[in-house]
Design a protein around this motif. Sequence first.
Motif, PDB file in Angstrom:
ATOM      1  N   GLU A 124       0.829  -1.198   0.000  1.00 45.78           N
ATOM      2  CA  GLU A 124       0.000   0.000   0.000  1.00 45.78           C
ATOM      3  C   GLU A 124       0.872   1.260   0.000  1.00 45.78           C
ATOM      4  OE1 GLU A 124      -3.388   1.037  -1.033  1.00 45.78           O
ATOM      5  OE2 GLU A 124      -3.105  -1.050  -0.451  1.00 45.78           O
ATOM      6  N   GLN A 125       1.922   1.247   0.813  1.00 51.62           N
ATOM      7  CA  GLN A 125       2.837   2.387   0.861  1.00 51.62           C
ATOM      8  C   GLN A 125       3.509   2.604  -0.490  1.00 51.62           C
ATOM      9  OE1 GLN A 125       5.557   1.509   4.016  1.00 51.62           O
ATOM     10  NE2 GLN A 125       4.149   2.164   5.649  1.00 51.62           N
ATOM     11  N   ARG A 126       3.915   1.492  -1.065  1.00 47.28           N
ATOM     12  CA  ARG A 126       4.538   1.529  -2.380  1.00 47.28           C
ATOM     13  C   ARG A 126       3.589   2.132  -3.419  1.00 47.28           C
ATOM     14  NH1 ARG A 126       8.551  -0.938  -4.829  1.00 47.28           N
ATOM     15  NH2 ARG A 126       8.281  -1.799  -6.895  1.00 47.28           N
ATOM     16  N   ALA A 127       2.331   1.695  -3.371  1.00 41.57           N
ATOM     17  CA  ALA A 127       1.341   2.207  -4.315  1.00 41.57           C
ATOM     18  C   ALA A 127       1.182   3.718  -4.145  1.00 41.57           C
ATOM     19  CB  ALA A 127      -0.001   1.498  -4.102  1.00 41.57           C
ATOM     20  N   THR A 128       1.077   4.138  -2.904  1.00 39.52           N
ATOM     21  CA  THR A 128       0.939   5.569  -2.635  1.00 39.52           C
ATOM     22  C   THR A 128       2.140   6.346  -3.161  1.00 39.52           C
ATOM     23  OG1 THR A 128      -0.283   5.039  -0.620  1.00 39.52           O
ATOM     24  CG2 THR A 128       0.575   7.291  -0.826  1.00 39.52           C
ATOM     25  N   ALA A 129       3.321   5.809  -2.934  1.00 37.61           N
ATOM     26  CA  ALA A 129       4.529   6.490  -3.388  1.00 37.61           C
ATOM     27  C   ALA A 129       4.556   6.611  -4.908  1.00 37.61           C
ATOM     28  CB  ALA A 129       5.767   5.729  -2.900  1.00 37.61           C
ATOM     29  N   ILE A 130       4.191   5.554  -5.591  1.00 29.47           N
ATOM     30  CA  ILE A 130       4.199   5.589  -7.055  1.00 29.47           C
ATOM     31  C   ILE A 130       3.236   6.651  -7.575  1.00 29.47           C
ATOM     32  CG2 ILE A 130       3.587   4.286  -9.126  1.00 29.47           C
ATOM     33  CD1 ILE A 130       4.640   1.775  -7.759  1.00 29.47           C
ATOM     34  N   VAL A 131       2.042   6.660  -7.029  1.00 25.75           N
ATOM     35  CA  VAL A 131       1.064   7.665  -7.459  1.00 25.75           C
ATOM     36  C   VAL A 131       1.593   9.066  -7.185  1.00 25.75           C
ATOM     37  CG1 VAL A 131      -1.232   8.599  -7.042  1.00 25.75           C
ATOM     38  CG2 VAL A 131      -0.904   6.127  -7.164  1.00 25.75           C
ATOM     39  N   GLN A 132       2.161   9.235  -6.000  1.00 24.08           N
ATOM     40  CA  GLN A 132       2.682  10.538  -5.613  1.00 24.08           C
ATOM     41  C   GLN A 132       3.753  11.019  -6.601  1.00 24.08           C
ATOM     42  OE1 GLN A 132       1.121  12.125  -3.627  1.00 24.08           O
ATOM     43  NE2 GLN A 132       2.279  13.288  -2.120  1.00 24.08           N
ATOM     44  N   VAL A 133       4.681  10.147  -6.917  1.00 27.56           N
ATOM     45  CA  VAL A 133       5.761  10.526  -7.831  1.00 27.56           C
ATOM     46  C   VAL A 133       5.223  10.800  -9.227  1.00 27.56           C
ATOM     47  CG1 VAL A 133       7.811   9.694  -9.033  1.00 27.56           C
ATOM     48  CG2 VAL A 133       7.585   9.365  -6.563  1.00 27.56           C
ATOM     49  N   MET A 134       4.386   9.896  -9.713  1.00 26.37           N
ATOM     50  CA  MET A 134       3.904  10.053 -11.091  1.00 26.37           C
ATOM     51  C   MET A 134       3.094  11.330 -11.252  1.00 26.37           C
ATOM     52  SD  MET A 134       3.464   6.978 -13.458  1.00 26.37           S
ATOM     53  CE  MET A 134       4.849   7.530 -14.404  1.00 26.37           C
ATOM     54  N   LEU A 135       2.337  11.697 -10.244  1.00 30.32           N
ATOM     55  CA  LEU A 135       1.498  12.881 -10.375  1.00 30.32           C
ATOM     56  C   LEU A 135       2.244  14.165 -10.025  1.00 30.32           C
ATOM     57  CD1 LEU A 135      -1.941  11.696  -8.966  1.00 30.32           C
ATOM     58  CD2 LEU A 135      -1.138  11.787 -11.337  1.00 30.32           C
ATOM     59  N   HIS A 136       2.909  14.170  -8.889  1.00 34.20           N
ATOM     60  CA  HIS A 136       3.451  15.426  -8.377  1.00 34.20           C
ATOM     61  C   HIS A 136       4.968  15.538  -8.440  1.00 34.20           C
ATOM     62  CE1 HIS A 136      -0.550  16.193  -6.822  1.00 34.20           C
ATOM     63  NE2 HIS A 136      -0.531  15.003  -6.271  1.00 34.20           N
ATOM     64  N   GLY A 137       5.653  14.430  -8.696  1.00 37.68           N
ATOM     65  CA  GLY A 137       7.107  14.492  -8.625  1.00 37.68           C
ATOM     66  C   GLY A 137       7.550  14.715  -7.200  1.00 37.68           C
ATOM     67  N   LEU A 138       8.822  15.041  -7.050  1.00 39.19           N
ATOM     68  CA  LEU A 138       9.367  15.167  -5.698  1.00 39.19           C
ATOM     69  C   LEU A 138       9.890  16.568  -5.407  1.00 39.19           C
ATOM     70  CD1 LEU A 138      11.320  11.789  -5.525  1.00 39.19           C
ATOM     71  CD2 LEU A 138       9.104  12.351  -4.489  1.00 39.19           C
ATOM     72  N   LEU A 139       9.920  17.405  -6.424  1.00 42.56           N
ATOM     73  CA  LEU A 139      10.500  18.728  -6.238  1.00 42.56           C
ATOM     74  C   LEU A 139       9.679  19.570  -5.250  1.00 42.56           C
ATOM     75  CD1 LEU A 139      13.061  19.661  -7.618  1.00 42.56           C
ATOM     76  CD2 LEU A 139      11.664  20.972  -9.223  1.00 42.56           C
ATOM     77  N   ALA A 140      10.398  20.272  -4.399  1.00 45.69           N
ATOM     78  CA  ALA A 140       9.706  21.153  -3.461  1.00 45.69           C
ATOM     79  C   ALA A 140       9.118  22.340  -4.213  1.00 45.69           C
ATOM     80  CB  ALA A 140      10.675  21.635  -2.384  1.00 45.69           C
ATOM     81  N   PRO A 141       7.969  22.848  -3.740  1.00 48.77           N
ATOM     82  CA  PRO A 141       7.370  24.009  -4.415  1.00 48.77           C
ATOM     83  C   PRO A 141       8.313  25.205  -4.313  1.00 48.77           C
ATOM     84  CG  PRO A 141       6.240  23.526  -2.335  1.00 48.77           C
ATOM     85  CD  PRO A 141       7.189  22.402  -2.581  1.00 48.77           C
ATOM     86  N   GLY A 142       8.482  25.889  -5.416  1.00 49.47           N
ATOM     87  CA  GLY A 142       9.359  27.054  -5.401  1.00 49.47           C
ATOM     88  C   GLY A 142      10.792  26.738  -5.762  1.00 49.47           C
ATOM     89  N   ALA A 143      11.187  25.508  -5.623  1.00 47.63           N
ATOM     90  CA  ALA A 143      12.557  25.146  -5.973  1.00 47.63           C
ATOM     91  C   ALA A 143      12.673  25.048  -7.483  1.00 47.63           C
ATOM     92  CB  ALA A 143      12.945  23.823  -5.331  1.00 47.63           C
TER      93      ALA A 143
END
Lengths: 217, 217
Positions: free
Chosen positions: A189-208
């Motif tokens: 489940e954690q893995r699934a959440t992480a994949i969705v998170q990366v695919m949609l939002h990426g990892l870059l901080a806002p403003g960076a």
Amino acid sequence: MARGRGKSPPAAAGAGETRQDIVSAARRLFMEHGFRAVSTRQIADDCGLTQPALYRHFADKRALYEVVLMEELDTMRAGLERIAARGTNVAEQLRQVIRFLPGAEHDLAQMFHDISHELDDAARGRLQMAFEQSMVAPLTSIFAAGIRQGALRAPERGGIPPATAAYLLLGMLQGTGRRGARESTTQKEQRATAIVQVMLHGLLAPGAADDPAYHPM
Amino acid sequence: MARGRGKSPPAAAGAGETRQDIVSAARRLFMEHGFRAVSTRQIADDCGLTQPALYRHFADKRALYEVVLMEELDTMRAGLERIAARGTNVAEQLRQVIRFLPGAEHDLAQMFHDISHELDDAARGRLQMAFEQSMVAPLTSIFAAGIRQGALRAPERGGIPPATAAYLLLGMLQGTGRRGARESTTQKEQRATAIVQVMLHGLLAPGAADDPAYHPM
DNA sequence: CCTACCGATCGGTAGG
DNA sequence: CCTACCGATCGGTAGG
């Protein structure tokens, strides 16, 4: 029990049932151990047959393997097309895909290796085509629809081609082999959440503004 | 040429050179075809030896394979740690990692399968540890540094744990087996760009609030 | 669908 | 490091 050899499946096997028993046993063994690591005798034993009996249903070991792979791909296609057809938003579709696709148990990587290394050119061609149609195409259409609806960035606007996204998603799902023991449900489940998170939002901080090549507008 | 058997490497092999010749030949063969598909005779032939001669340098086939994998992991560790040590920004580090890691030629997936299926418990443990230290750890430290410097979102702010990011990156790099023929250089470059794009920015269009669970602040 | 059996190849050992 | 060779196992066939 006049069989003497193995647990004959359910009861007396009818006409084409033996063939399906063979395919089922072969699927389980091939998917877990790979083509080379499974002997035709193991498959035969698993369905209460002698090894030469297999050759009444399949020309050789490779032909049996191709049937197994084709059936497997067909199952995946059915599931993925069903998800792609649902009109829900992309994020939810991605979650469903991740939940549906076998994370490690089916060992997708194993399958791809065998397709590349153990089959002849003709069979390899057929399976690559089936893979494209059954797995890549449905995933690609999910990403393409997301772009069309404006939910995802188009390639010209800092996105990536839908087919590329499909391949990357499949790679993330394969993970890096089954690392250690079976993944627990919560790990999945954690893995699934992480994949969705990366695919949609990426990892870059806002403003960076870390990536000078990024101009989504 | 009093050998008669094979092209003896460079010239007359000195003391420990034969051993390294064996490891080199084994690496090439194992990495391309997998553990089971390579016979000890093939390895011996490739360095101008008879098959029993291998056993003067290695206890058995598995022990040779473990040496090959350990050396391979060590090469990867050297490269990845070097990239992680450079202070450049995360985006550039990711590009370097992707350029450095063997996309399909080394067939990472193959390697993981063999570790899980072909080695005994002790060797498997050693290799899993080496994999963590050589590949996961350097990548994790790159992501962790990115978070620390504020370039990447922390897990509490809609990011994901650095180790998870490392695994997902490795998955994307594996791709989905070598699909078809070898990837061309430009294909590799496009793939690298796509991976960086997804990992940093994701695919969601700006303004699209597709994922209700997303609260980066 | 079984019994019997084939040639090929495997990893590994004996003995020098 | 070689020759000679081992038992085991492989995919597949003959013949009924």
